[in-house]
Write a protein that holds these residues in place. Sequence first.
Motif, short mmCIF file in Angstrom:
data_model
loop_
_atom_site.label_atom_id
_atom_site.label_comp_id
_atom_site.label_asym_id
_atom_site.label_seq_id
_atom_site.Cartn_x
_atom_site.Cartn_y
_atom_site.Cartn_z
N ASN A 1 -1.82 -1.39 0.63
CA ASN A 1 -1.65 -0.67 1.89
C ASN A 1 -3.03 -0.33 2.41
N LYS A 2 -3.42 -0.97 3.49
CA LYS A 2 -4.79 -0.81 4.00
C LYS A 2 -5.10 0.60 4.46
N GLU A 3 -4.06 1.41 4.68
CA GLU A 3 -4.29 2.77 5.18
C GLU A 3 -4.52 3.77 4.06
N ASN A 4 -4.16 3.42 2.83
CA ASN A 4 -4.29 4.35 1.71
C ASN A 4 -5.60 4.12 0.95
N GLN A 5 -6.06 5.17 0.29
CA GLN A 5 -7.22 5.06 -0.57
C GLN A 5 -6.84 4.30 -1.83
N PRO A 6 -7.76 3.52 -2.41
CA PRO A 6 -7.45 2.83 -3.66
C PRO A 6 -7.14 3.83 -4.76
N PHE A 7 -6.34 3.40 -5.72
CA PHE A 7 -5.92 4.27 -6.81
C PHE A 7 -6.81 3.99 -8.02
N PRO A 8 -7.54 4.99 -8.54
CA PRO A 8 -8.43 4.76 -9.69
C PRO A 8 -7.67 4.65 -11.00
N PHE A 9 -7.99 3.60 -11.77
CA PHE A 9 -7.34 3.35 -13.05
C PHE A 9 -8.37 3.21 -14.16
N GLU A 10 -7.87 3.25 -15.39
CA GLU A 10 -8.68 2.92 -16.55
C GLU A 10 -7.80 2.12 -17.52
N PHE A 11 -8.41 1.49 -18.50
CA PHE A 11 -7.69 0.58 -19.38
C PHE A 11 -7.76 1.06 -20.83
N VAL A 12 -6.59 1.22 -21.42
CA VAL A 12 -6.48 1.77 -22.78
C VAL A 12 -5.97 0.69 -23.72
N ASP B 1 8.60 -5.39 7.02
CA ASP B 1 8.51 -5.31 8.48
C ASP B 1 8.30 -3.88 8.97
N VAL B 2 8.98 -2.93 8.33
CA VAL B 2 8.95 -1.54 8.80
C VAL B 2 7.68 -0.83 8.36
N THR B 3 7.37 -0.90 7.07
CA THR B 3 6.25 -0.12 6.52
C THR B 3 4.93 -0.88 6.51
N GLY B 4 5.00 -2.21 6.51
CA GLY B 4 3.78 -2.99 6.40
C GLY B 4 3.20 -3.02 5.00
N LEU B 5 3.98 -2.56 4.01
CA LEU B 5 3.50 -2.52 2.63
C LEU B 5 3.71 -3.87 1.95
N TYR B 6 2.77 -4.23 1.12
CA TYR B 6 2.90 -5.40 0.25
C TYR B 6 3.11 -4.87 -1.17
N LYS C 1 -6.70 -18.00 3.88
CA LYS C 1 -7.10 -16.71 4.44
C LYS C 1 -6.08 -15.65 4.04
N PRO C 2 -6.13 -15.21 2.77
CA PRO C 2 -5.14 -14.24 2.30
C PRO C 2 -5.41 -12.84 2.84
N VAL C 3 -4.39 -12.02 2.84
CA VAL C 3 -4.59 -10.61 3.13
C VAL C 3 -5.43 -10.02 1.99
N CYS C 4 -6.31 -9.11 2.30
CA CYS C 4 -7.16 -8.50 1.26
C CYS C 4 -7.03 -6.98 1.35
N GLY C 5 -7.05 -6.33 0.19
CA GLY C 5 -7.01 -4.88 0.18
C GLY C 5 -6.90 -4.32 -1.22
N ASP C 6 -7.16 -3.02 -1.33
CA ASP C 6 -7.05 -2.33 -2.61
C ASP C 6 -5.60 -1.93 -2.86
#
Length: 201
Positions: free
Chosen positions: A185-196, A118-123, A165-170
């Motif tokens: 968090n729709k306000e933040n830039q997506p976080f780049p990952f790689e797979f090892v 409720d406060v931060t809006g973070l999922y 109609k789900p919420v969508c975001g990076d």
Amino acid sequence: MKLFLLITILLSILTSTKAIIAVVLDTDGDILKPGAQYYIRPAARDIAGGLILNSPNNSCPLLVGQAQSGADLGYPVIFSPVNPNAETLNVGADTNIQVQAITICIQSNVWRLTGSEDVTGLYYVATNGVKGSPGKDTLSNWFKVDEYMGYYKLRFCPGVCNFCKPVCGDLSVVIKDGKRWLVLNKENQPFPFEFVKAWKE
């Protein structure tokens, strides 16, 4: 003229097909194999490490977080695409992600997206998800891997329910109470990952 048009059409089809079936690769340039174990590591490792499980209040279910040390690869995961017969993980395809770790919680380690705070809006990304059974009842359990800045990003926008109609975001990483958490968090830039690979061939 007809031959030229035919060649043009065939090239167009081949190019489109190639784009559609783009597959996720690991850090060795190999095709990521569903069911095999991989570490999800940040593209930049000078700040923090791979993905782990943690709890903000010592309770279950656990949340997906990020290791504090860049040298820490975190816990391995397996990817299970929506198509159970898939031999690759296609870019943008729905997939379950399951952490391979023993925890104190007697629950599934399959990722799921929680409801928003409720406060931060973070999922937050938590565990105790359901593997397989695509549909409205498992909507929160499906994630995607998309290409991003020469690496990959994790995304939540499930396509396993035609009328939902789900919420969508990076997915990105936020710091709260000194710990790093994986969130939508729709306000933040997506976080780049790689797979090892978590195994040696």
